[in-house]
Design a protein around this motif. Structure first.
Motif, PDB file in Angstrom:
ATOM      1  N   LYS A  92       0.862  -1.187   0.000  1.00 13.42           N
ATOM      2  CA  LYS A  92       0.000   0.000   0.000  1.00 13.42           C
ATOM      3  C   LYS A  92       0.891   1.227   0.000  1.00 13.42           C
ATOM      4  N   LYS A  93       0.453   2.246  -0.744  1.00 17.44           N
ATOM      5  CA  LYS A  93       1.201   3.502  -0.806  1.00 17.44           C
ATOM      6  C   LYS A  93       0.301   4.648  -0.378  1.00 17.44           C
ATOM      7  N   ASP A  94       0.905   5.590   0.344  1.00 17.24           N
ATOM      8  CA  ASP A  94       0.175   6.762   0.794  1.00 17.24           C
ATOM      9  C   ASP A  94       1.183   7.870   1.072  1.00 17.24           C
ATOM     10  N   PHE A  95       0.710   8.957   1.683  1.00 21.79           N
ATOM     11  CA  PHE A  95       1.572  10.080   2.003  1.00 21.79           C
ATOM     12  C   PHE A  95       1.347  10.514   3.437  1.00 21.79           C
ATOM     13  N   VAL A  96       2.399  11.061   4.037  1.00 20.66           N
ATOM     14  CA  VAL A  96       2.297  11.819   5.278  1.00 20.66           C
ATOM     15  C   VAL A  96       2.898  13.186   4.968  1.00 20.66           C
ATOM     16  N   SER A  97       2.586  14.167   5.776  1.00 22.72           N
ATOM     17  CA  SER A  97       3.059  15.519   5.499  1.00 22.72           C
ATOM     18  C   SER A  97       3.906  16.050   6.638  1.00 22.72           C
ATOM     19  N   LEU A  98       4.847  16.922   6.263  1.00 26.68           N
ATOM     20  CA  LEU A  98       5.692  17.598   7.238  1.00 26.68           C
ATOM     21  C   LEU A  98       5.765  19.061   6.829  1.00 26.68           C
ATOM     22  N   ALA A  99       5.322  19.956   7.714  1.00 29.02           N
ATOM     23  CA  ALA A  99       5.329  21.387   7.424  1.00 29.02           C
ATOM     24  C   ALA A  99       6.639  21.997   7.912  1.00 29.02           C
ATOM     25  N   VAL A 100       7.367  22.607   6.985  1.00 31.09           N
ATOM     26  CA  VAL A 100       8.625  23.286   7.301  1.00 31.09           C
ATOM     27  C   VAL A 100       8.361  24.782   7.240  1.00 31.09           C
ATOM     28  N   LYS A 101       8.749  25.476   8.281  1.00 31.03           N
ATOM     29  CA  LYS A 101       8.532  26.920   8.322  1.00 31.03           C
ATOM     30  C   LYS A 101       9.784  27.612   8.822  1.00 31.03           C
ATOM     31  N   SER A 102      10.179  28.631   8.082  1.00 33.26           N
ATOM     32  CA  SER A 102      11.337  29.430   8.437  1.00 33.26           C
ATOM     33  C   SER A 102      10.904  30.888   8.513  1.00 33.26           C
ATOM     34  N   VAL A 103      11.569  31.656   9.322  1.00 34.53           N
ATOM     35  CA  VAL A 103      11.237  33.064   9.486  1.00 34.53           C
ATOM     36  C   VAL A 103      12.384  33.900   8.926  1.00 34.53           C
ATOM     37  N   PRO A 104      12.075  34.897   8.091  1.00 36.55           N
ATOM     38  CA  PRO A 104      13.136  35.780   7.606  1.00 36.55           C
ATOM     39  C   PRO A 104      13.773  36.537   8.768  1.00 36.55           C
ATOM     40  N   LYS A 105      15.036  36.864   8.627  1.00 33.69           N
ATOM     41  CA  LYS A 105      15.743  37.653   9.645  1.00 33.69           C
ATOM     42  C   LYS A 105      16.242  38.923   8.966  1.00 33.69           C
ATOM     43  N   ILE A 106      15.546  40.012   9.229  1.00 35.01           N
ATOM     44  CA  ILE A 106      15.839  41.281   8.578  1.00 35.01           C
ATOM     45  C   ILE A 106      16.734  42.132   9.475  1.00 35.01           C
ATOM     46  N   ALA A 107      17.791  42.690   8.888  1.00 33.93           N
ATOM     47  CA  ALA A 107      18.664  43.635   9.571  1.00 33.93           C
ATOM     48  C   ALA A 107      18.679  44.921   8.757  1.00 33.93           C
ATOM     49  N   VAL A 108      18.813  46.035   9.458  1.00 29.74           N
ATOM     50  CA  VAL A 108      18.834  47.343   8.808  1.00 29.74           C
ATOM     51  C   VAL A 108      20.081  48.073   9.272  1.00 29.74           C
ATOM     52  N   SER A 109      20.757  48.748   8.324  1.00 35.15           N
ATOM     53  CA  SER A 109      21.942  49.509   8.692  1.00 35.15           C
ATOM     54  C   SER A 109      22.068  50.741   7.801  1.00 35.15           C
ATOM     55  N   SER A 110      22.861  51.697   8.272  1.00 33.63           N
ATOM     56  CA  SER A 110      23.184  52.887   7.498  1.00 33.63           C
ATOM     57  C   SER A 110      24.518  53.420   7.989  1.00 33.63           C
ATOM     58  N   SER A 111      25.326  53.930   7.081  1.00 32.43           N
ATOM     59  CA  SER A 111      26.602  54.529   7.476  1.00 32.43           C
ATOM     60  C   SER A 111      26.620  56.008   7.117  1.00 32.43           C
ATOM     61  N   ASP A 112      25.456  56.556   6.753  1.00 29.26           N
ATOM     62  CA  ASP A 112      25.367  57.965   6.388  1.00 29.26           C
ATOM     63  C   ASP A 112      25.342  58.843   7.640  1.00 29.26           C
ATOM     64  N   TYR A 113      25.899  60.061   7.477  1.00 27.39           N
ATOM     65  CA  TYR A 113      25.863  61.057   8.542  1.00 27.39           C
ATOM     66  C   TYR A 113      24.936  62.172   8.107  1.00 27.39           C
ATOM     67  N   LEU A 114      24.259  62.766   9.064  1.00 29.22           N
ATOM     68  CA  LEU A 114      23.361  63.872   8.774  1.00 29.22           C
ATOM     69  C   LEU A 114      24.036  65.177   9.179  1.00 29.22           C
ATOM     70  N   ILE A 115      24.008  66.155   8.287  1.00 26.25           N
ATOM     71  CA  ILE A 115      24.633  67.451   8.549  1.00 26.25           C
ATOM     72  C   ILE A 115      23.530  68.458   8.863  1.00 26.25           C
ATOM     73  N   LYS A 116      23.735  69.198   9.945  1.00 30.49           N
ATOM     74  CA  LYS A 116      22.742  70.174  10.403  1.00 30.49           C
ATOM     75  C   LYS A 116      22.593  71.312   9.395  1.00 30.49           C
ATOM     76  N   GLY A 117      21.356  71.797   9.287  1.00 28.28           N
ATOM     77  CA  GLY A 117      21.074  72.976   8.494  1.00 28.28           C
ATOM     78  C   GLY A 117      21.002  72.753   6.993  1.00 28.28           C
ATOM     79  N   GLN A 118      20.961  71.533   6.554  1.00 29.22           N
ATOM     80  CA  GLN A 118      20.855  71.292   5.113  1.00 29.22           C
ATOM     81  C   GLN A 118      20.108  69.995   4.824  1.00 29.22           C
TER      82      GLN A 118
END
Length: 179
Positions: A92-118
Motif C-alpha cells: 500500500k502507498k500513501d503520504f504523510v506531510s511535514l510542514a517546514v517553516k522558516s522566518v526571515p531575519k531582517i537587519a537594517v543599517s546605514s553609514s550615512d551622517y546627517l549634517i545640520k542645516g541642510q
C-alpha cells in the motif's frame, strides 16, 4: 510539532492499525525521502515489524532532520507499507506531510551622517539574513525631533531573497539647533 524549522530534528510517529480479521506478518514501512530536503537521523527510513495481530495497533517512530536550506512549505512524504496477508504479499502507498517553516531575519543599517542645516540624502540598507525569502517588503521611517522628512517617508522594496540586500534612500532636513 505542527511545524519544524530548517536544520531541526523531528520524530515522526506513524500509527499502524490492523483492521483485518487475520494477523499480518513481515510488515515493512518505508519513507521515500529521495527528492525531499529531509533525511533520516540516526536510523534509516525503513522499519520492519514481525507481525501485527488482528485488531492491534503498532506505533513506529522515524527520527528525521530537515536540511538547513529547506524552503518553507508542506512536504508530502511518500510512505510504502508492505506486508504478508495469508502468504500473499500486499503493498500500500500513501503520504504523510511535514510542514517546514522558516522566518526571515531582517537587519537594517546605514553609514550615512546627517549634517545640520541642510538637506541630507539618507540611505538605509536592508539585509535578509534568514533562510526564507521576504515578500511585499515596505520600509517606513519616522521623523525625529528637529528633523523634517522631505521625501516620502515610505519606500516599497518588494521581494527580498534570502541572503540578499536592497536599499532605500530618503531626503531629510536636520534643523541647525538640533542636539
Amino acid at each position: 510539532p505542527r511545524e519544524i524549522g530548517p536544520g531541526q530534528k523531528v520524530t515522526m510517529t506513524l500509527t499502524l492499525e490492523n483492521e483485518l480479521d487475520r494477523e499480518l506478518e513481515d510488515v515493512n514501512i518505508k519513507l521515500n525521502l529521495e527528492a525531499l530536503p529531509i533525511a533520516p537521523y540516526g536510523q534509516g527510513a525503513e522499519k520492519t515489524i514481525d507481525r501485527i495481530k488482528e485488531d492491534r495497533i503498532k506505533i513506529i517512530d522515524f527520527e528525521l532532520i530537515v536540511n538547513s536550506d529547506a524552503k518553507s512549505q508542506t512536504y508530502k512524504i511518500p510512505v510504502e507499507i508492505s506486508y504478508k496477508e495469508d502468504s500473499l504479499q500486499v503493498t500500500k502507498k500513501d503520504f504523510v506531510s511535514l510542514a517546514v517553516k522558516s522566518v526571515p531575519k531582517i537587519a537594517v543599517s546605514s553609514s550615512d551622517y546627517l549634517i545640520k542645516g541642510q538637506e541630507n540624502k539618507f540611505n538605509i540598507k536592508i539585509i535578509n539574513k534568514g533562510l526564507e525569502d521576504v515578500k511585499f517588503l515596505n520600509i517606513k521611517i519616522s521623523p525625529l525631533t528637529k528633523t523634517k522628512i522631505l521625501s516620502s517617508p515610505e519606500d516599497y522594496i518588494g521581494d527580498l531573497n534570502s541572503d540578499d540586500t536592497d536599499s532605500a534612500e530618503f531626503s531629510i532636513f536636520v534643523e541647525q539647533d538640533s542636539g
